[in-house]
Enzyme design. Structure first.
Site, short mmCIF file in Angstrom:
data_model
loop_
_atom_site.label_atom_id
_atom_site.label_comp_id
_atom_site.label_asym_id
_atom_site.label_seq_id
_atom_site.Cartn_x
_atom_site.Cartn_y
_atom_site.Cartn_z
N ARG A 54 -2.88 13.37 0.61
CA ARG A 54 -3.96 12.60 1.21
C ARG A 54 -3.96 12.54 2.94
O ARG A 54 -2.85 12.85 3.50
CB ARG A 54 -3.47 11.14 1.00
CG ARG A 54 -4.38 9.89 1.71
CD ARG A 54 -3.62 8.51 1.30
NE ARG A 54 -4.03 7.58 2.06
CZ ARG A 54 -3.97 7.02 3.15
NH1 ARG A 54 -2.80 7.59 3.81
NH2 ARG A 54 -4.54 5.99 3.59
N HIS A 96 0.75 -1.30 0.05
CA HIS A 96 -0.11 0.04 0.00
C HIS A 96 0.78 1.04 0.09
O HIS A 96 0.82 2.05 -0.82
CB HIS A 96 -0.91 0.04 1.24
CG HIS A 96 -1.89 1.01 1.15
ND1 HIS A 96 -3.20 0.85 1.16
CD2 HIS A 96 -1.78 2.33 1.24
CE1 HIS A 96 -3.91 1.89 1.31
NE2 HIS A 96 -3.06 2.78 1.20
#
Length: 217
Positions: free
Chosen positions: A157, A144
């Site tokens: 983010r 990830h």
């Protein structure tokens, strides 16, 4: 009202004013509440259920930073509200955190007029795993963090945790990026949804929004 939000090196958030006053970084638990309704600083451009039940589509989205998640919610103005709190990184090792800190972008950049709110709920099977097992799926097998690094700093983010608050979703993921990076964001989303980790997602909604440039006359 919205505020610029900057990820803090301690896993928290730093806020600089855009439409709302600054919030303290320490000693105070600051909640972030997303409200879908008839008005807000962000105009909704796409509203798509990805997996499981959707939310009621709304024309606008507002982002509020508050000391309480029990914000007034007028039925005529607000269709739904999702609350979360920024927290420490749960599955990130020290070297990975250093790499993220070195390249991650700040929330609230003037050129980042596109954004996406993606609330996610994972299955009971995921939460029955141990922290170590979840880490193995999250990074050792799904990569990830490694997969996301190539999209930084173009895409900013911020992750908000909701599960511990008893909310409907487990996580609220907020992305901001410039229109020129829209294709890169679509690639990032496709990459993450192709991982083993995403198999444990049982509900996800993809909400895309846009705001006017901060320097627009």
């Amino acid at each position: 009202m919205d505020a610029r939000v900057k990820p803090g090196h301690d896993g928290g958030v730093r806020h600089t004013p855009l439409e709302s006053p600054p919030v303290p970084r320490f000693h105070t638990r600051m909640f972030t509440v997303f409200r879908g309704g008839k008005s807000g600083a962000w105009r909704v451009t796409r509203f798509a259920p990805v997996k499981g039940a959707s939310l009621s589509p709304t024309p606008s989205l507002s982002v509020v930073h508050s000391l309480s998640i029990a914000l007034p919610m007028l039925p005529s103005a607000t269709s739904w509200r999702l609350a979360g709190v920024a927290s420490h990184l749960r599955y990130t090792e020290r070297d990975e955190k250093k790499r993220l800190d070195a390249v991650q972008a700040e929330i609230g950049r003037p050129e980042a007029t596109y954004a996406a709110l993606i609330p996610i709920k994972k299955s009971a099977t995921w939460w029955e795993l141990t922290q170590e097992e979840r880490r193995q799926i999250f990074e050792d097998r799904s990569h990830h963090i490694a997969a996301s690094l190539k999209y930084l700093p173009a895409i900013a983010r911020q992750l908000y945790h909701s599960r511990d608050l008893g909310e409907t979703f487990d996580f609220l993921t907020w992305f901001e990026y410039a229109p020129a990076d829209a294709d890169a964001f679509e690639e990032l989303v496709r990459t993450l949804r192709a991982t083993e980790e995403w198999r444990y997602v049982e509900r996800e909604v993809d909400i895309r929004v846009e705001r006017e440039r901060l320097d627009a006359g």
